[in-house]
Scaffold this motif. Structure first.
Motif, PDB file in Angstrom:
ATOM      1  N   ILE A   1      -8.454   0.920 -32.992  1.00 46.66           N
ATOM      2  CA  ILE A   1      -7.612   0.995 -31.801  1.00 46.66           C
ATOM      3  C   ILE A   1      -8.275   1.913 -30.767  1.00 46.66           C
ATOM      4  CG2 ILE A   1      -5.328   1.518 -30.884  1.00 46.66           C
ATOM      5  CD1 ILE A   1      -5.274  -0.671 -33.003  1.00 46.66           C
ATOM      6  N   MET A   2      -8.586   1.369 -29.601  1.00 48.80           N
ATOM      7  CA  MET A   2      -9.263   2.115 -28.532  1.00 48.80           C
ATOM      8  C   MET A   2      -8.264   2.530 -27.463  1.00 48.80           C
ATOM      9  SD  MET A   2     -12.310   3.175 -27.348  1.00 48.80           S
ATOM     10  CE  MET A   2     -13.681   2.114 -27.891  1.00 48.80           C
ATOM     11  N   LEU A   3      -8.326   3.808 -27.074  1.00 50.02           N
ATOM     12  CA  LEU A   3      -7.494   4.323 -25.990  1.00 50.02           C
ATOM     13  C   LEU A   3      -8.316   4.447 -24.709  1.00 50.02           C
ATOM     14  CD1 LEU A   3      -5.912   5.344 -28.635  1.00 50.02           C
ATOM     15  CD2 LEU A   3      -4.888   7.001 -27.074  1.00 50.02           C
ATOM     16  N   PRO A   4      -7.663   4.387 -23.531  1.00 49.01           N
ATOM     17  CA  PRO A   4      -8.402   4.495 -22.266  1.00 49.01           C
ATOM     18  C   PRO A   4      -8.795   5.934 -21.964  1.00 49.01           C
ATOM     19  CG  PRO A   4      -6.043   4.320 -21.829  1.00 49.01           C
ATOM     20  CD  PRO A   4      -6.214   4.136 -23.314  1.00 49.01           C
ATOM     21  N   ASN A   5     -10.015   6.110 -21.469  1.00 46.23           N
ATOM     22  CA  ASN A   5     -10.463   7.410 -20.970  1.00 46.23           C
ATOM     23  C   ASN A   5     -11.475   7.177 -19.853  1.00 46.23           C
ATOM     24  OD1 ASN A   5     -11.384   9.933 -20.391  1.00 46.23           O
ATOM     25  ND2 ASN A   5     -12.209  10.384 -22.410  1.00 46.23           N
ATOM     26  N   PRO A   6     -11.037   7.209 -18.602  1.00 43.83           N
ATOM     27  CA  PRO A   6     -11.944   6.973 -17.479  1.00 43.83           C
ATOM     28  C   PRO A   6     -12.654   8.228 -16.988  1.00 43.83           C
ATOM     29  CG  PRO A   6      -9.727   7.216 -16.652  1.00 43.83           C
ATOM     30  CD  PRO A   6      -9.626   7.351 -18.152  1.00 43.83           C
ATOM     31  N   THR A   7     -12.414   9.383 -17.620  1.00 45.87           N
ATOM     32  CA  THR A   7     -12.953  10.638 -17.087  1.00 45.87           C
ATOM     33  C   THR A   7     -14.321  10.999 -17.645  1.00 45.87           C
ATOM     34  OG1 THR A   7     -11.767  11.961 -18.745  1.00 45.87           O
ATOM     35  CG2 THR A   7     -10.653  11.570 -16.644  1.00 45.87           C
ATOM     36  N   TYR A   8     -14.586  10.663 -18.901  1.00 52.51           N
ATOM     37  CA  TYR A   8     -15.899  10.975 -19.488  1.00 52.51           C
ATOM     38  C   TYR A   8     -16.083  10.152 -20.751  1.00 52.51           C
ATOM     39  CZ  TYR A   8     -13.429  13.760 -23.019  1.00 52.51           C
ATOM     40  OH  TYR A   8     -12.597  14.161 -24.032  1.00 52.51           O
ATOM     41  N   GLY A   9     -17.301  10.134 -21.263  1.00 54.55           N
ATOM     42  CA  GLY A   9     -17.565   9.418 -22.505  1.00 54.55           C
ATOM     43  C   GLY A   9     -18.975   8.861 -22.531  1.00 54.55           C
ATOM     44  N   SER A  10     -19.333   8.259 -23.656  1.00 54.54           N
ATOM     45  CA  SER A  10     -20.691   7.716 -23.781  1.00 54.54           C
ATOM     46  C   SER A  10     -20.923   6.555 -22.819  1.00 54.54           C
ATOM     47  CB  SER A  10     -20.957   7.267 -25.223  1.00 54.54           C
ATOM     48  OG  SER A  10     -20.029   6.286 -25.643  1.00 54.54           O
ATOM     49  N   TRP A  11     -19.845   5.903 -22.372  1.00 56.45           N
ATOM     50  CA  TRP A  11     -19.984   4.826 -21.376  1.00 56.45           C
ATOM     51  C   TRP A  11     -20.631   5.357 -20.098  1.00 56.45           C
ATOM     52  CZ3 TRP A  11     -17.602   5.812 -16.746  1.00 56.45           C
ATOM     53  CH2 TRP A  11     -16.592   6.784 -16.753  1.00 56.45           C
ATOM     54  N   GLU A  12     -20.260   6.581 -19.695  1.00 57.12           N
ATOM     55  CA  GLU A  12     -20.845   7.152 -18.483  1.00 57.12           C
ATOM     56  C   GLU A  12     -22.285   7.572 -18.730  1.00 57.12           C
ATOM     57  OE1 GLU A  12     -20.157  10.752 -15.276  1.00 57.12           O
ATOM     58  OE2 GLU A  12     -19.521  11.017 -17.352  1.00 57.12           O
ATOM     59  N   ALA A  13     -22.525   8.293 -19.824  1.00 55.73           N
ATOM     60  CA  ALA A  13     -23.873   8.776 -20.116  1.00 55.73           C
ATOM     61  C   ALA A  13     -24.860   7.632 -20.286  1.00 55.73           C
ATOM     62  CB  ALA A  13     -23.847   9.659 -21.356  1.00 55.73           C
ATOM     63  N   ALA A  14     -24.393   6.492 -20.779  1.00 47.13           N
ATOM     64  CA  ALA A  14     -25.277   5.340 -20.947  1.00 47.13           C
ATOM     65  C   ALA A  14     -25.832   4.860 -19.616  1.00 47.13           C
ATOM     66  CB  ALA A  14     -24.526   4.212 -21.639  1.00 47.13           C
ATOM     67  N   SER A  15     -25.074   5.096 -18.541  1.00 44.45           N
ATOM     68  CA  SER A  15     -25.507   4.614 -17.226  1.00 44.45           C
ATOM     69  C   SER A  15     -26.741   5.334 -16.726  1.00 44.45           C
ATOM     70  CB  SER A  15     -24.368   4.764 -16.207  1.00 44.45           C
ATOM     71  OG  SER A  15     -24.124   6.129 -15.925  1.00 44.45           O
ATOM     72  N   PHE A  16     -26.980   6.558 -17.210  1.00 40.40           N
ATOM     73  CA  PHE A  16     -28.180   7.289 -16.796  1.00 40.40           C
ATOM     74  C   PHE A  16     -29.046   7.663 -17.990  1.00 40.40           C
ATOM     75  CE2 PHE A  16     -24.474  10.185 -16.618  1.00 40.40           C
ATOM     76  CZ  PHE A  16     -24.799  11.111 -17.600  1.00 40.40           C
ATOM     77  N   GLY A  17     -28.981   6.820 -19.029  1.00 39.49           N
ATOM     78  CA  GLY A  17     -29.869   6.967 -20.178  1.00 39.49           C
ATOM     79  C   GLY A  17     -29.629   8.210 -21.007  1.00 39.49           C
TER      80      GLY A  17
END
Length: 283
Positions: free
Chosen positions: A244-260
């Motif tokens: 079960i995934m919860l929303p988190n638009p403030t930080y996370g590996s999704w953001e860090a992936a964008s700049f390697g």
């Protein structure tokens, strides 16, 4: 405007002065400049849409928990081991932005123009003022009432365990006292990595893990720095079932992936790399 508690905390983190005397002085400070995280933080703190989203996720988790308890073959881990069907049940949850709401810390960064650092994060955690993510307390107390052991697997570091436990207990979250169910990064030598697979396996050794609940791909798989799209699609049978995934638009590996995952890059470069990866409407 942010609550007085947040402004007081801001002054304490920046200047190291007492929270009680900081609020009035800090309230006169001008708002920092434009910040990429303003909308995301405001959405988490103020929108009913965010609360509805987390409530829905945990309502689904309740339904899945009951299904899992009724089905001895149900497991949320890929390699449960022989005899797992007869092991006592457990669920594994991340802590930050899954169980505990730390948006005051995010708001402090937005309001002051500061960035994340271990020093200020530790100071914030030790205030023990994180709040309940809507739906989480109801789900966790429900799971405990069914005889399910609740494990909190977090990348907070081991030095923060006492503050984390106190914060959870103060909010009413059940914590097992007979053995450790708050498993933090660097708490043991073999847990020094941000990858949680070793800690998930530690739980699965003695329990049938019914559900994994988190807000980040790394709460479910260790390959969150690799081919993320592949990790997502190859595990699609888990999403909404035993993961079960919860929303988190403030930080996370999704953001860090964008700049390697190169946190040393200048902010402007990170922003440019994100923009370049967007799918943009062509007029």
């Amino acid at each position: 405007m942010f609550r007085m508690k947040t402004l007081a905390l801001s002054a304490a983190l920046v200047g190291g002065i007492a929270l009680a005397g900081a609020a009035q002085a800090d309230s006169a400070k001008p708002m920092a400049g434009a910040n990429d995280n303003l909308n995301a933080t405001y959405w988490m703190q103020k929108s009913v849409e965010y609360k509805a989203s987390t409530m829905a996720a945990y309502a689904l988790a309740k339904l899945r928990l009951d299904q899992a308890l009724a089905d001895k073959s149900w497991t949320a881990v890929s390699e449960p081991g022989n005899g797992y069907k007869d092991l006592p049940p457990a669920v594994i949850l991340d802590v930050d932005e899954t169980v505990l709401d730390n948006s005051d810390y995010q708001a402090w960064m937005v309001a002051t123009g500061n960035h994340f650092s271990g020093k200020t994060w530790d100071a914030y955690v030790k205030t023990e003022t994180s709040r309940v993510i809507p739906g989480s307390l109801d789900f966790i107390t429900y799971a405990a009432s069914k005889g399910v052991t609740v494990y909190y697997v977090s990348n907070r570091t081991g030095n923060l365990e006492e503050a984390t436990r106190k914060n959870l207990k103060a909010l009413g979250y059940p914590i097992e006292e007979a053995y450790d169910t708050v498993l933090l990064k660097k708490e043991k030598e073999e847990w020094k990595s941000s990858k949680k697979g070793v800690r998930r396996a530690h739980v699965a050794k003695d329990h049938r893990v019914l559900l994994l609940i988190g807000d980040n791909l790394g709460d479910f798989v260790d390959g969150y720095k690799g081919d993320r799209a592949k990790e997502y699609s190859s595990n699609k049978s888990h999403w909404g079932k035993d993961w079960i995934m919860l929303p988190n638009p403030t930080y996370g590996s999704w953001e860090a992936a964008s700049f390697g995952f190169d946190y040393k890059k200048p902010s402007d470069q990170k922003r440019s790399e994100k923009t370049n990866k967007l799918s943009i409407w062509k007029q």
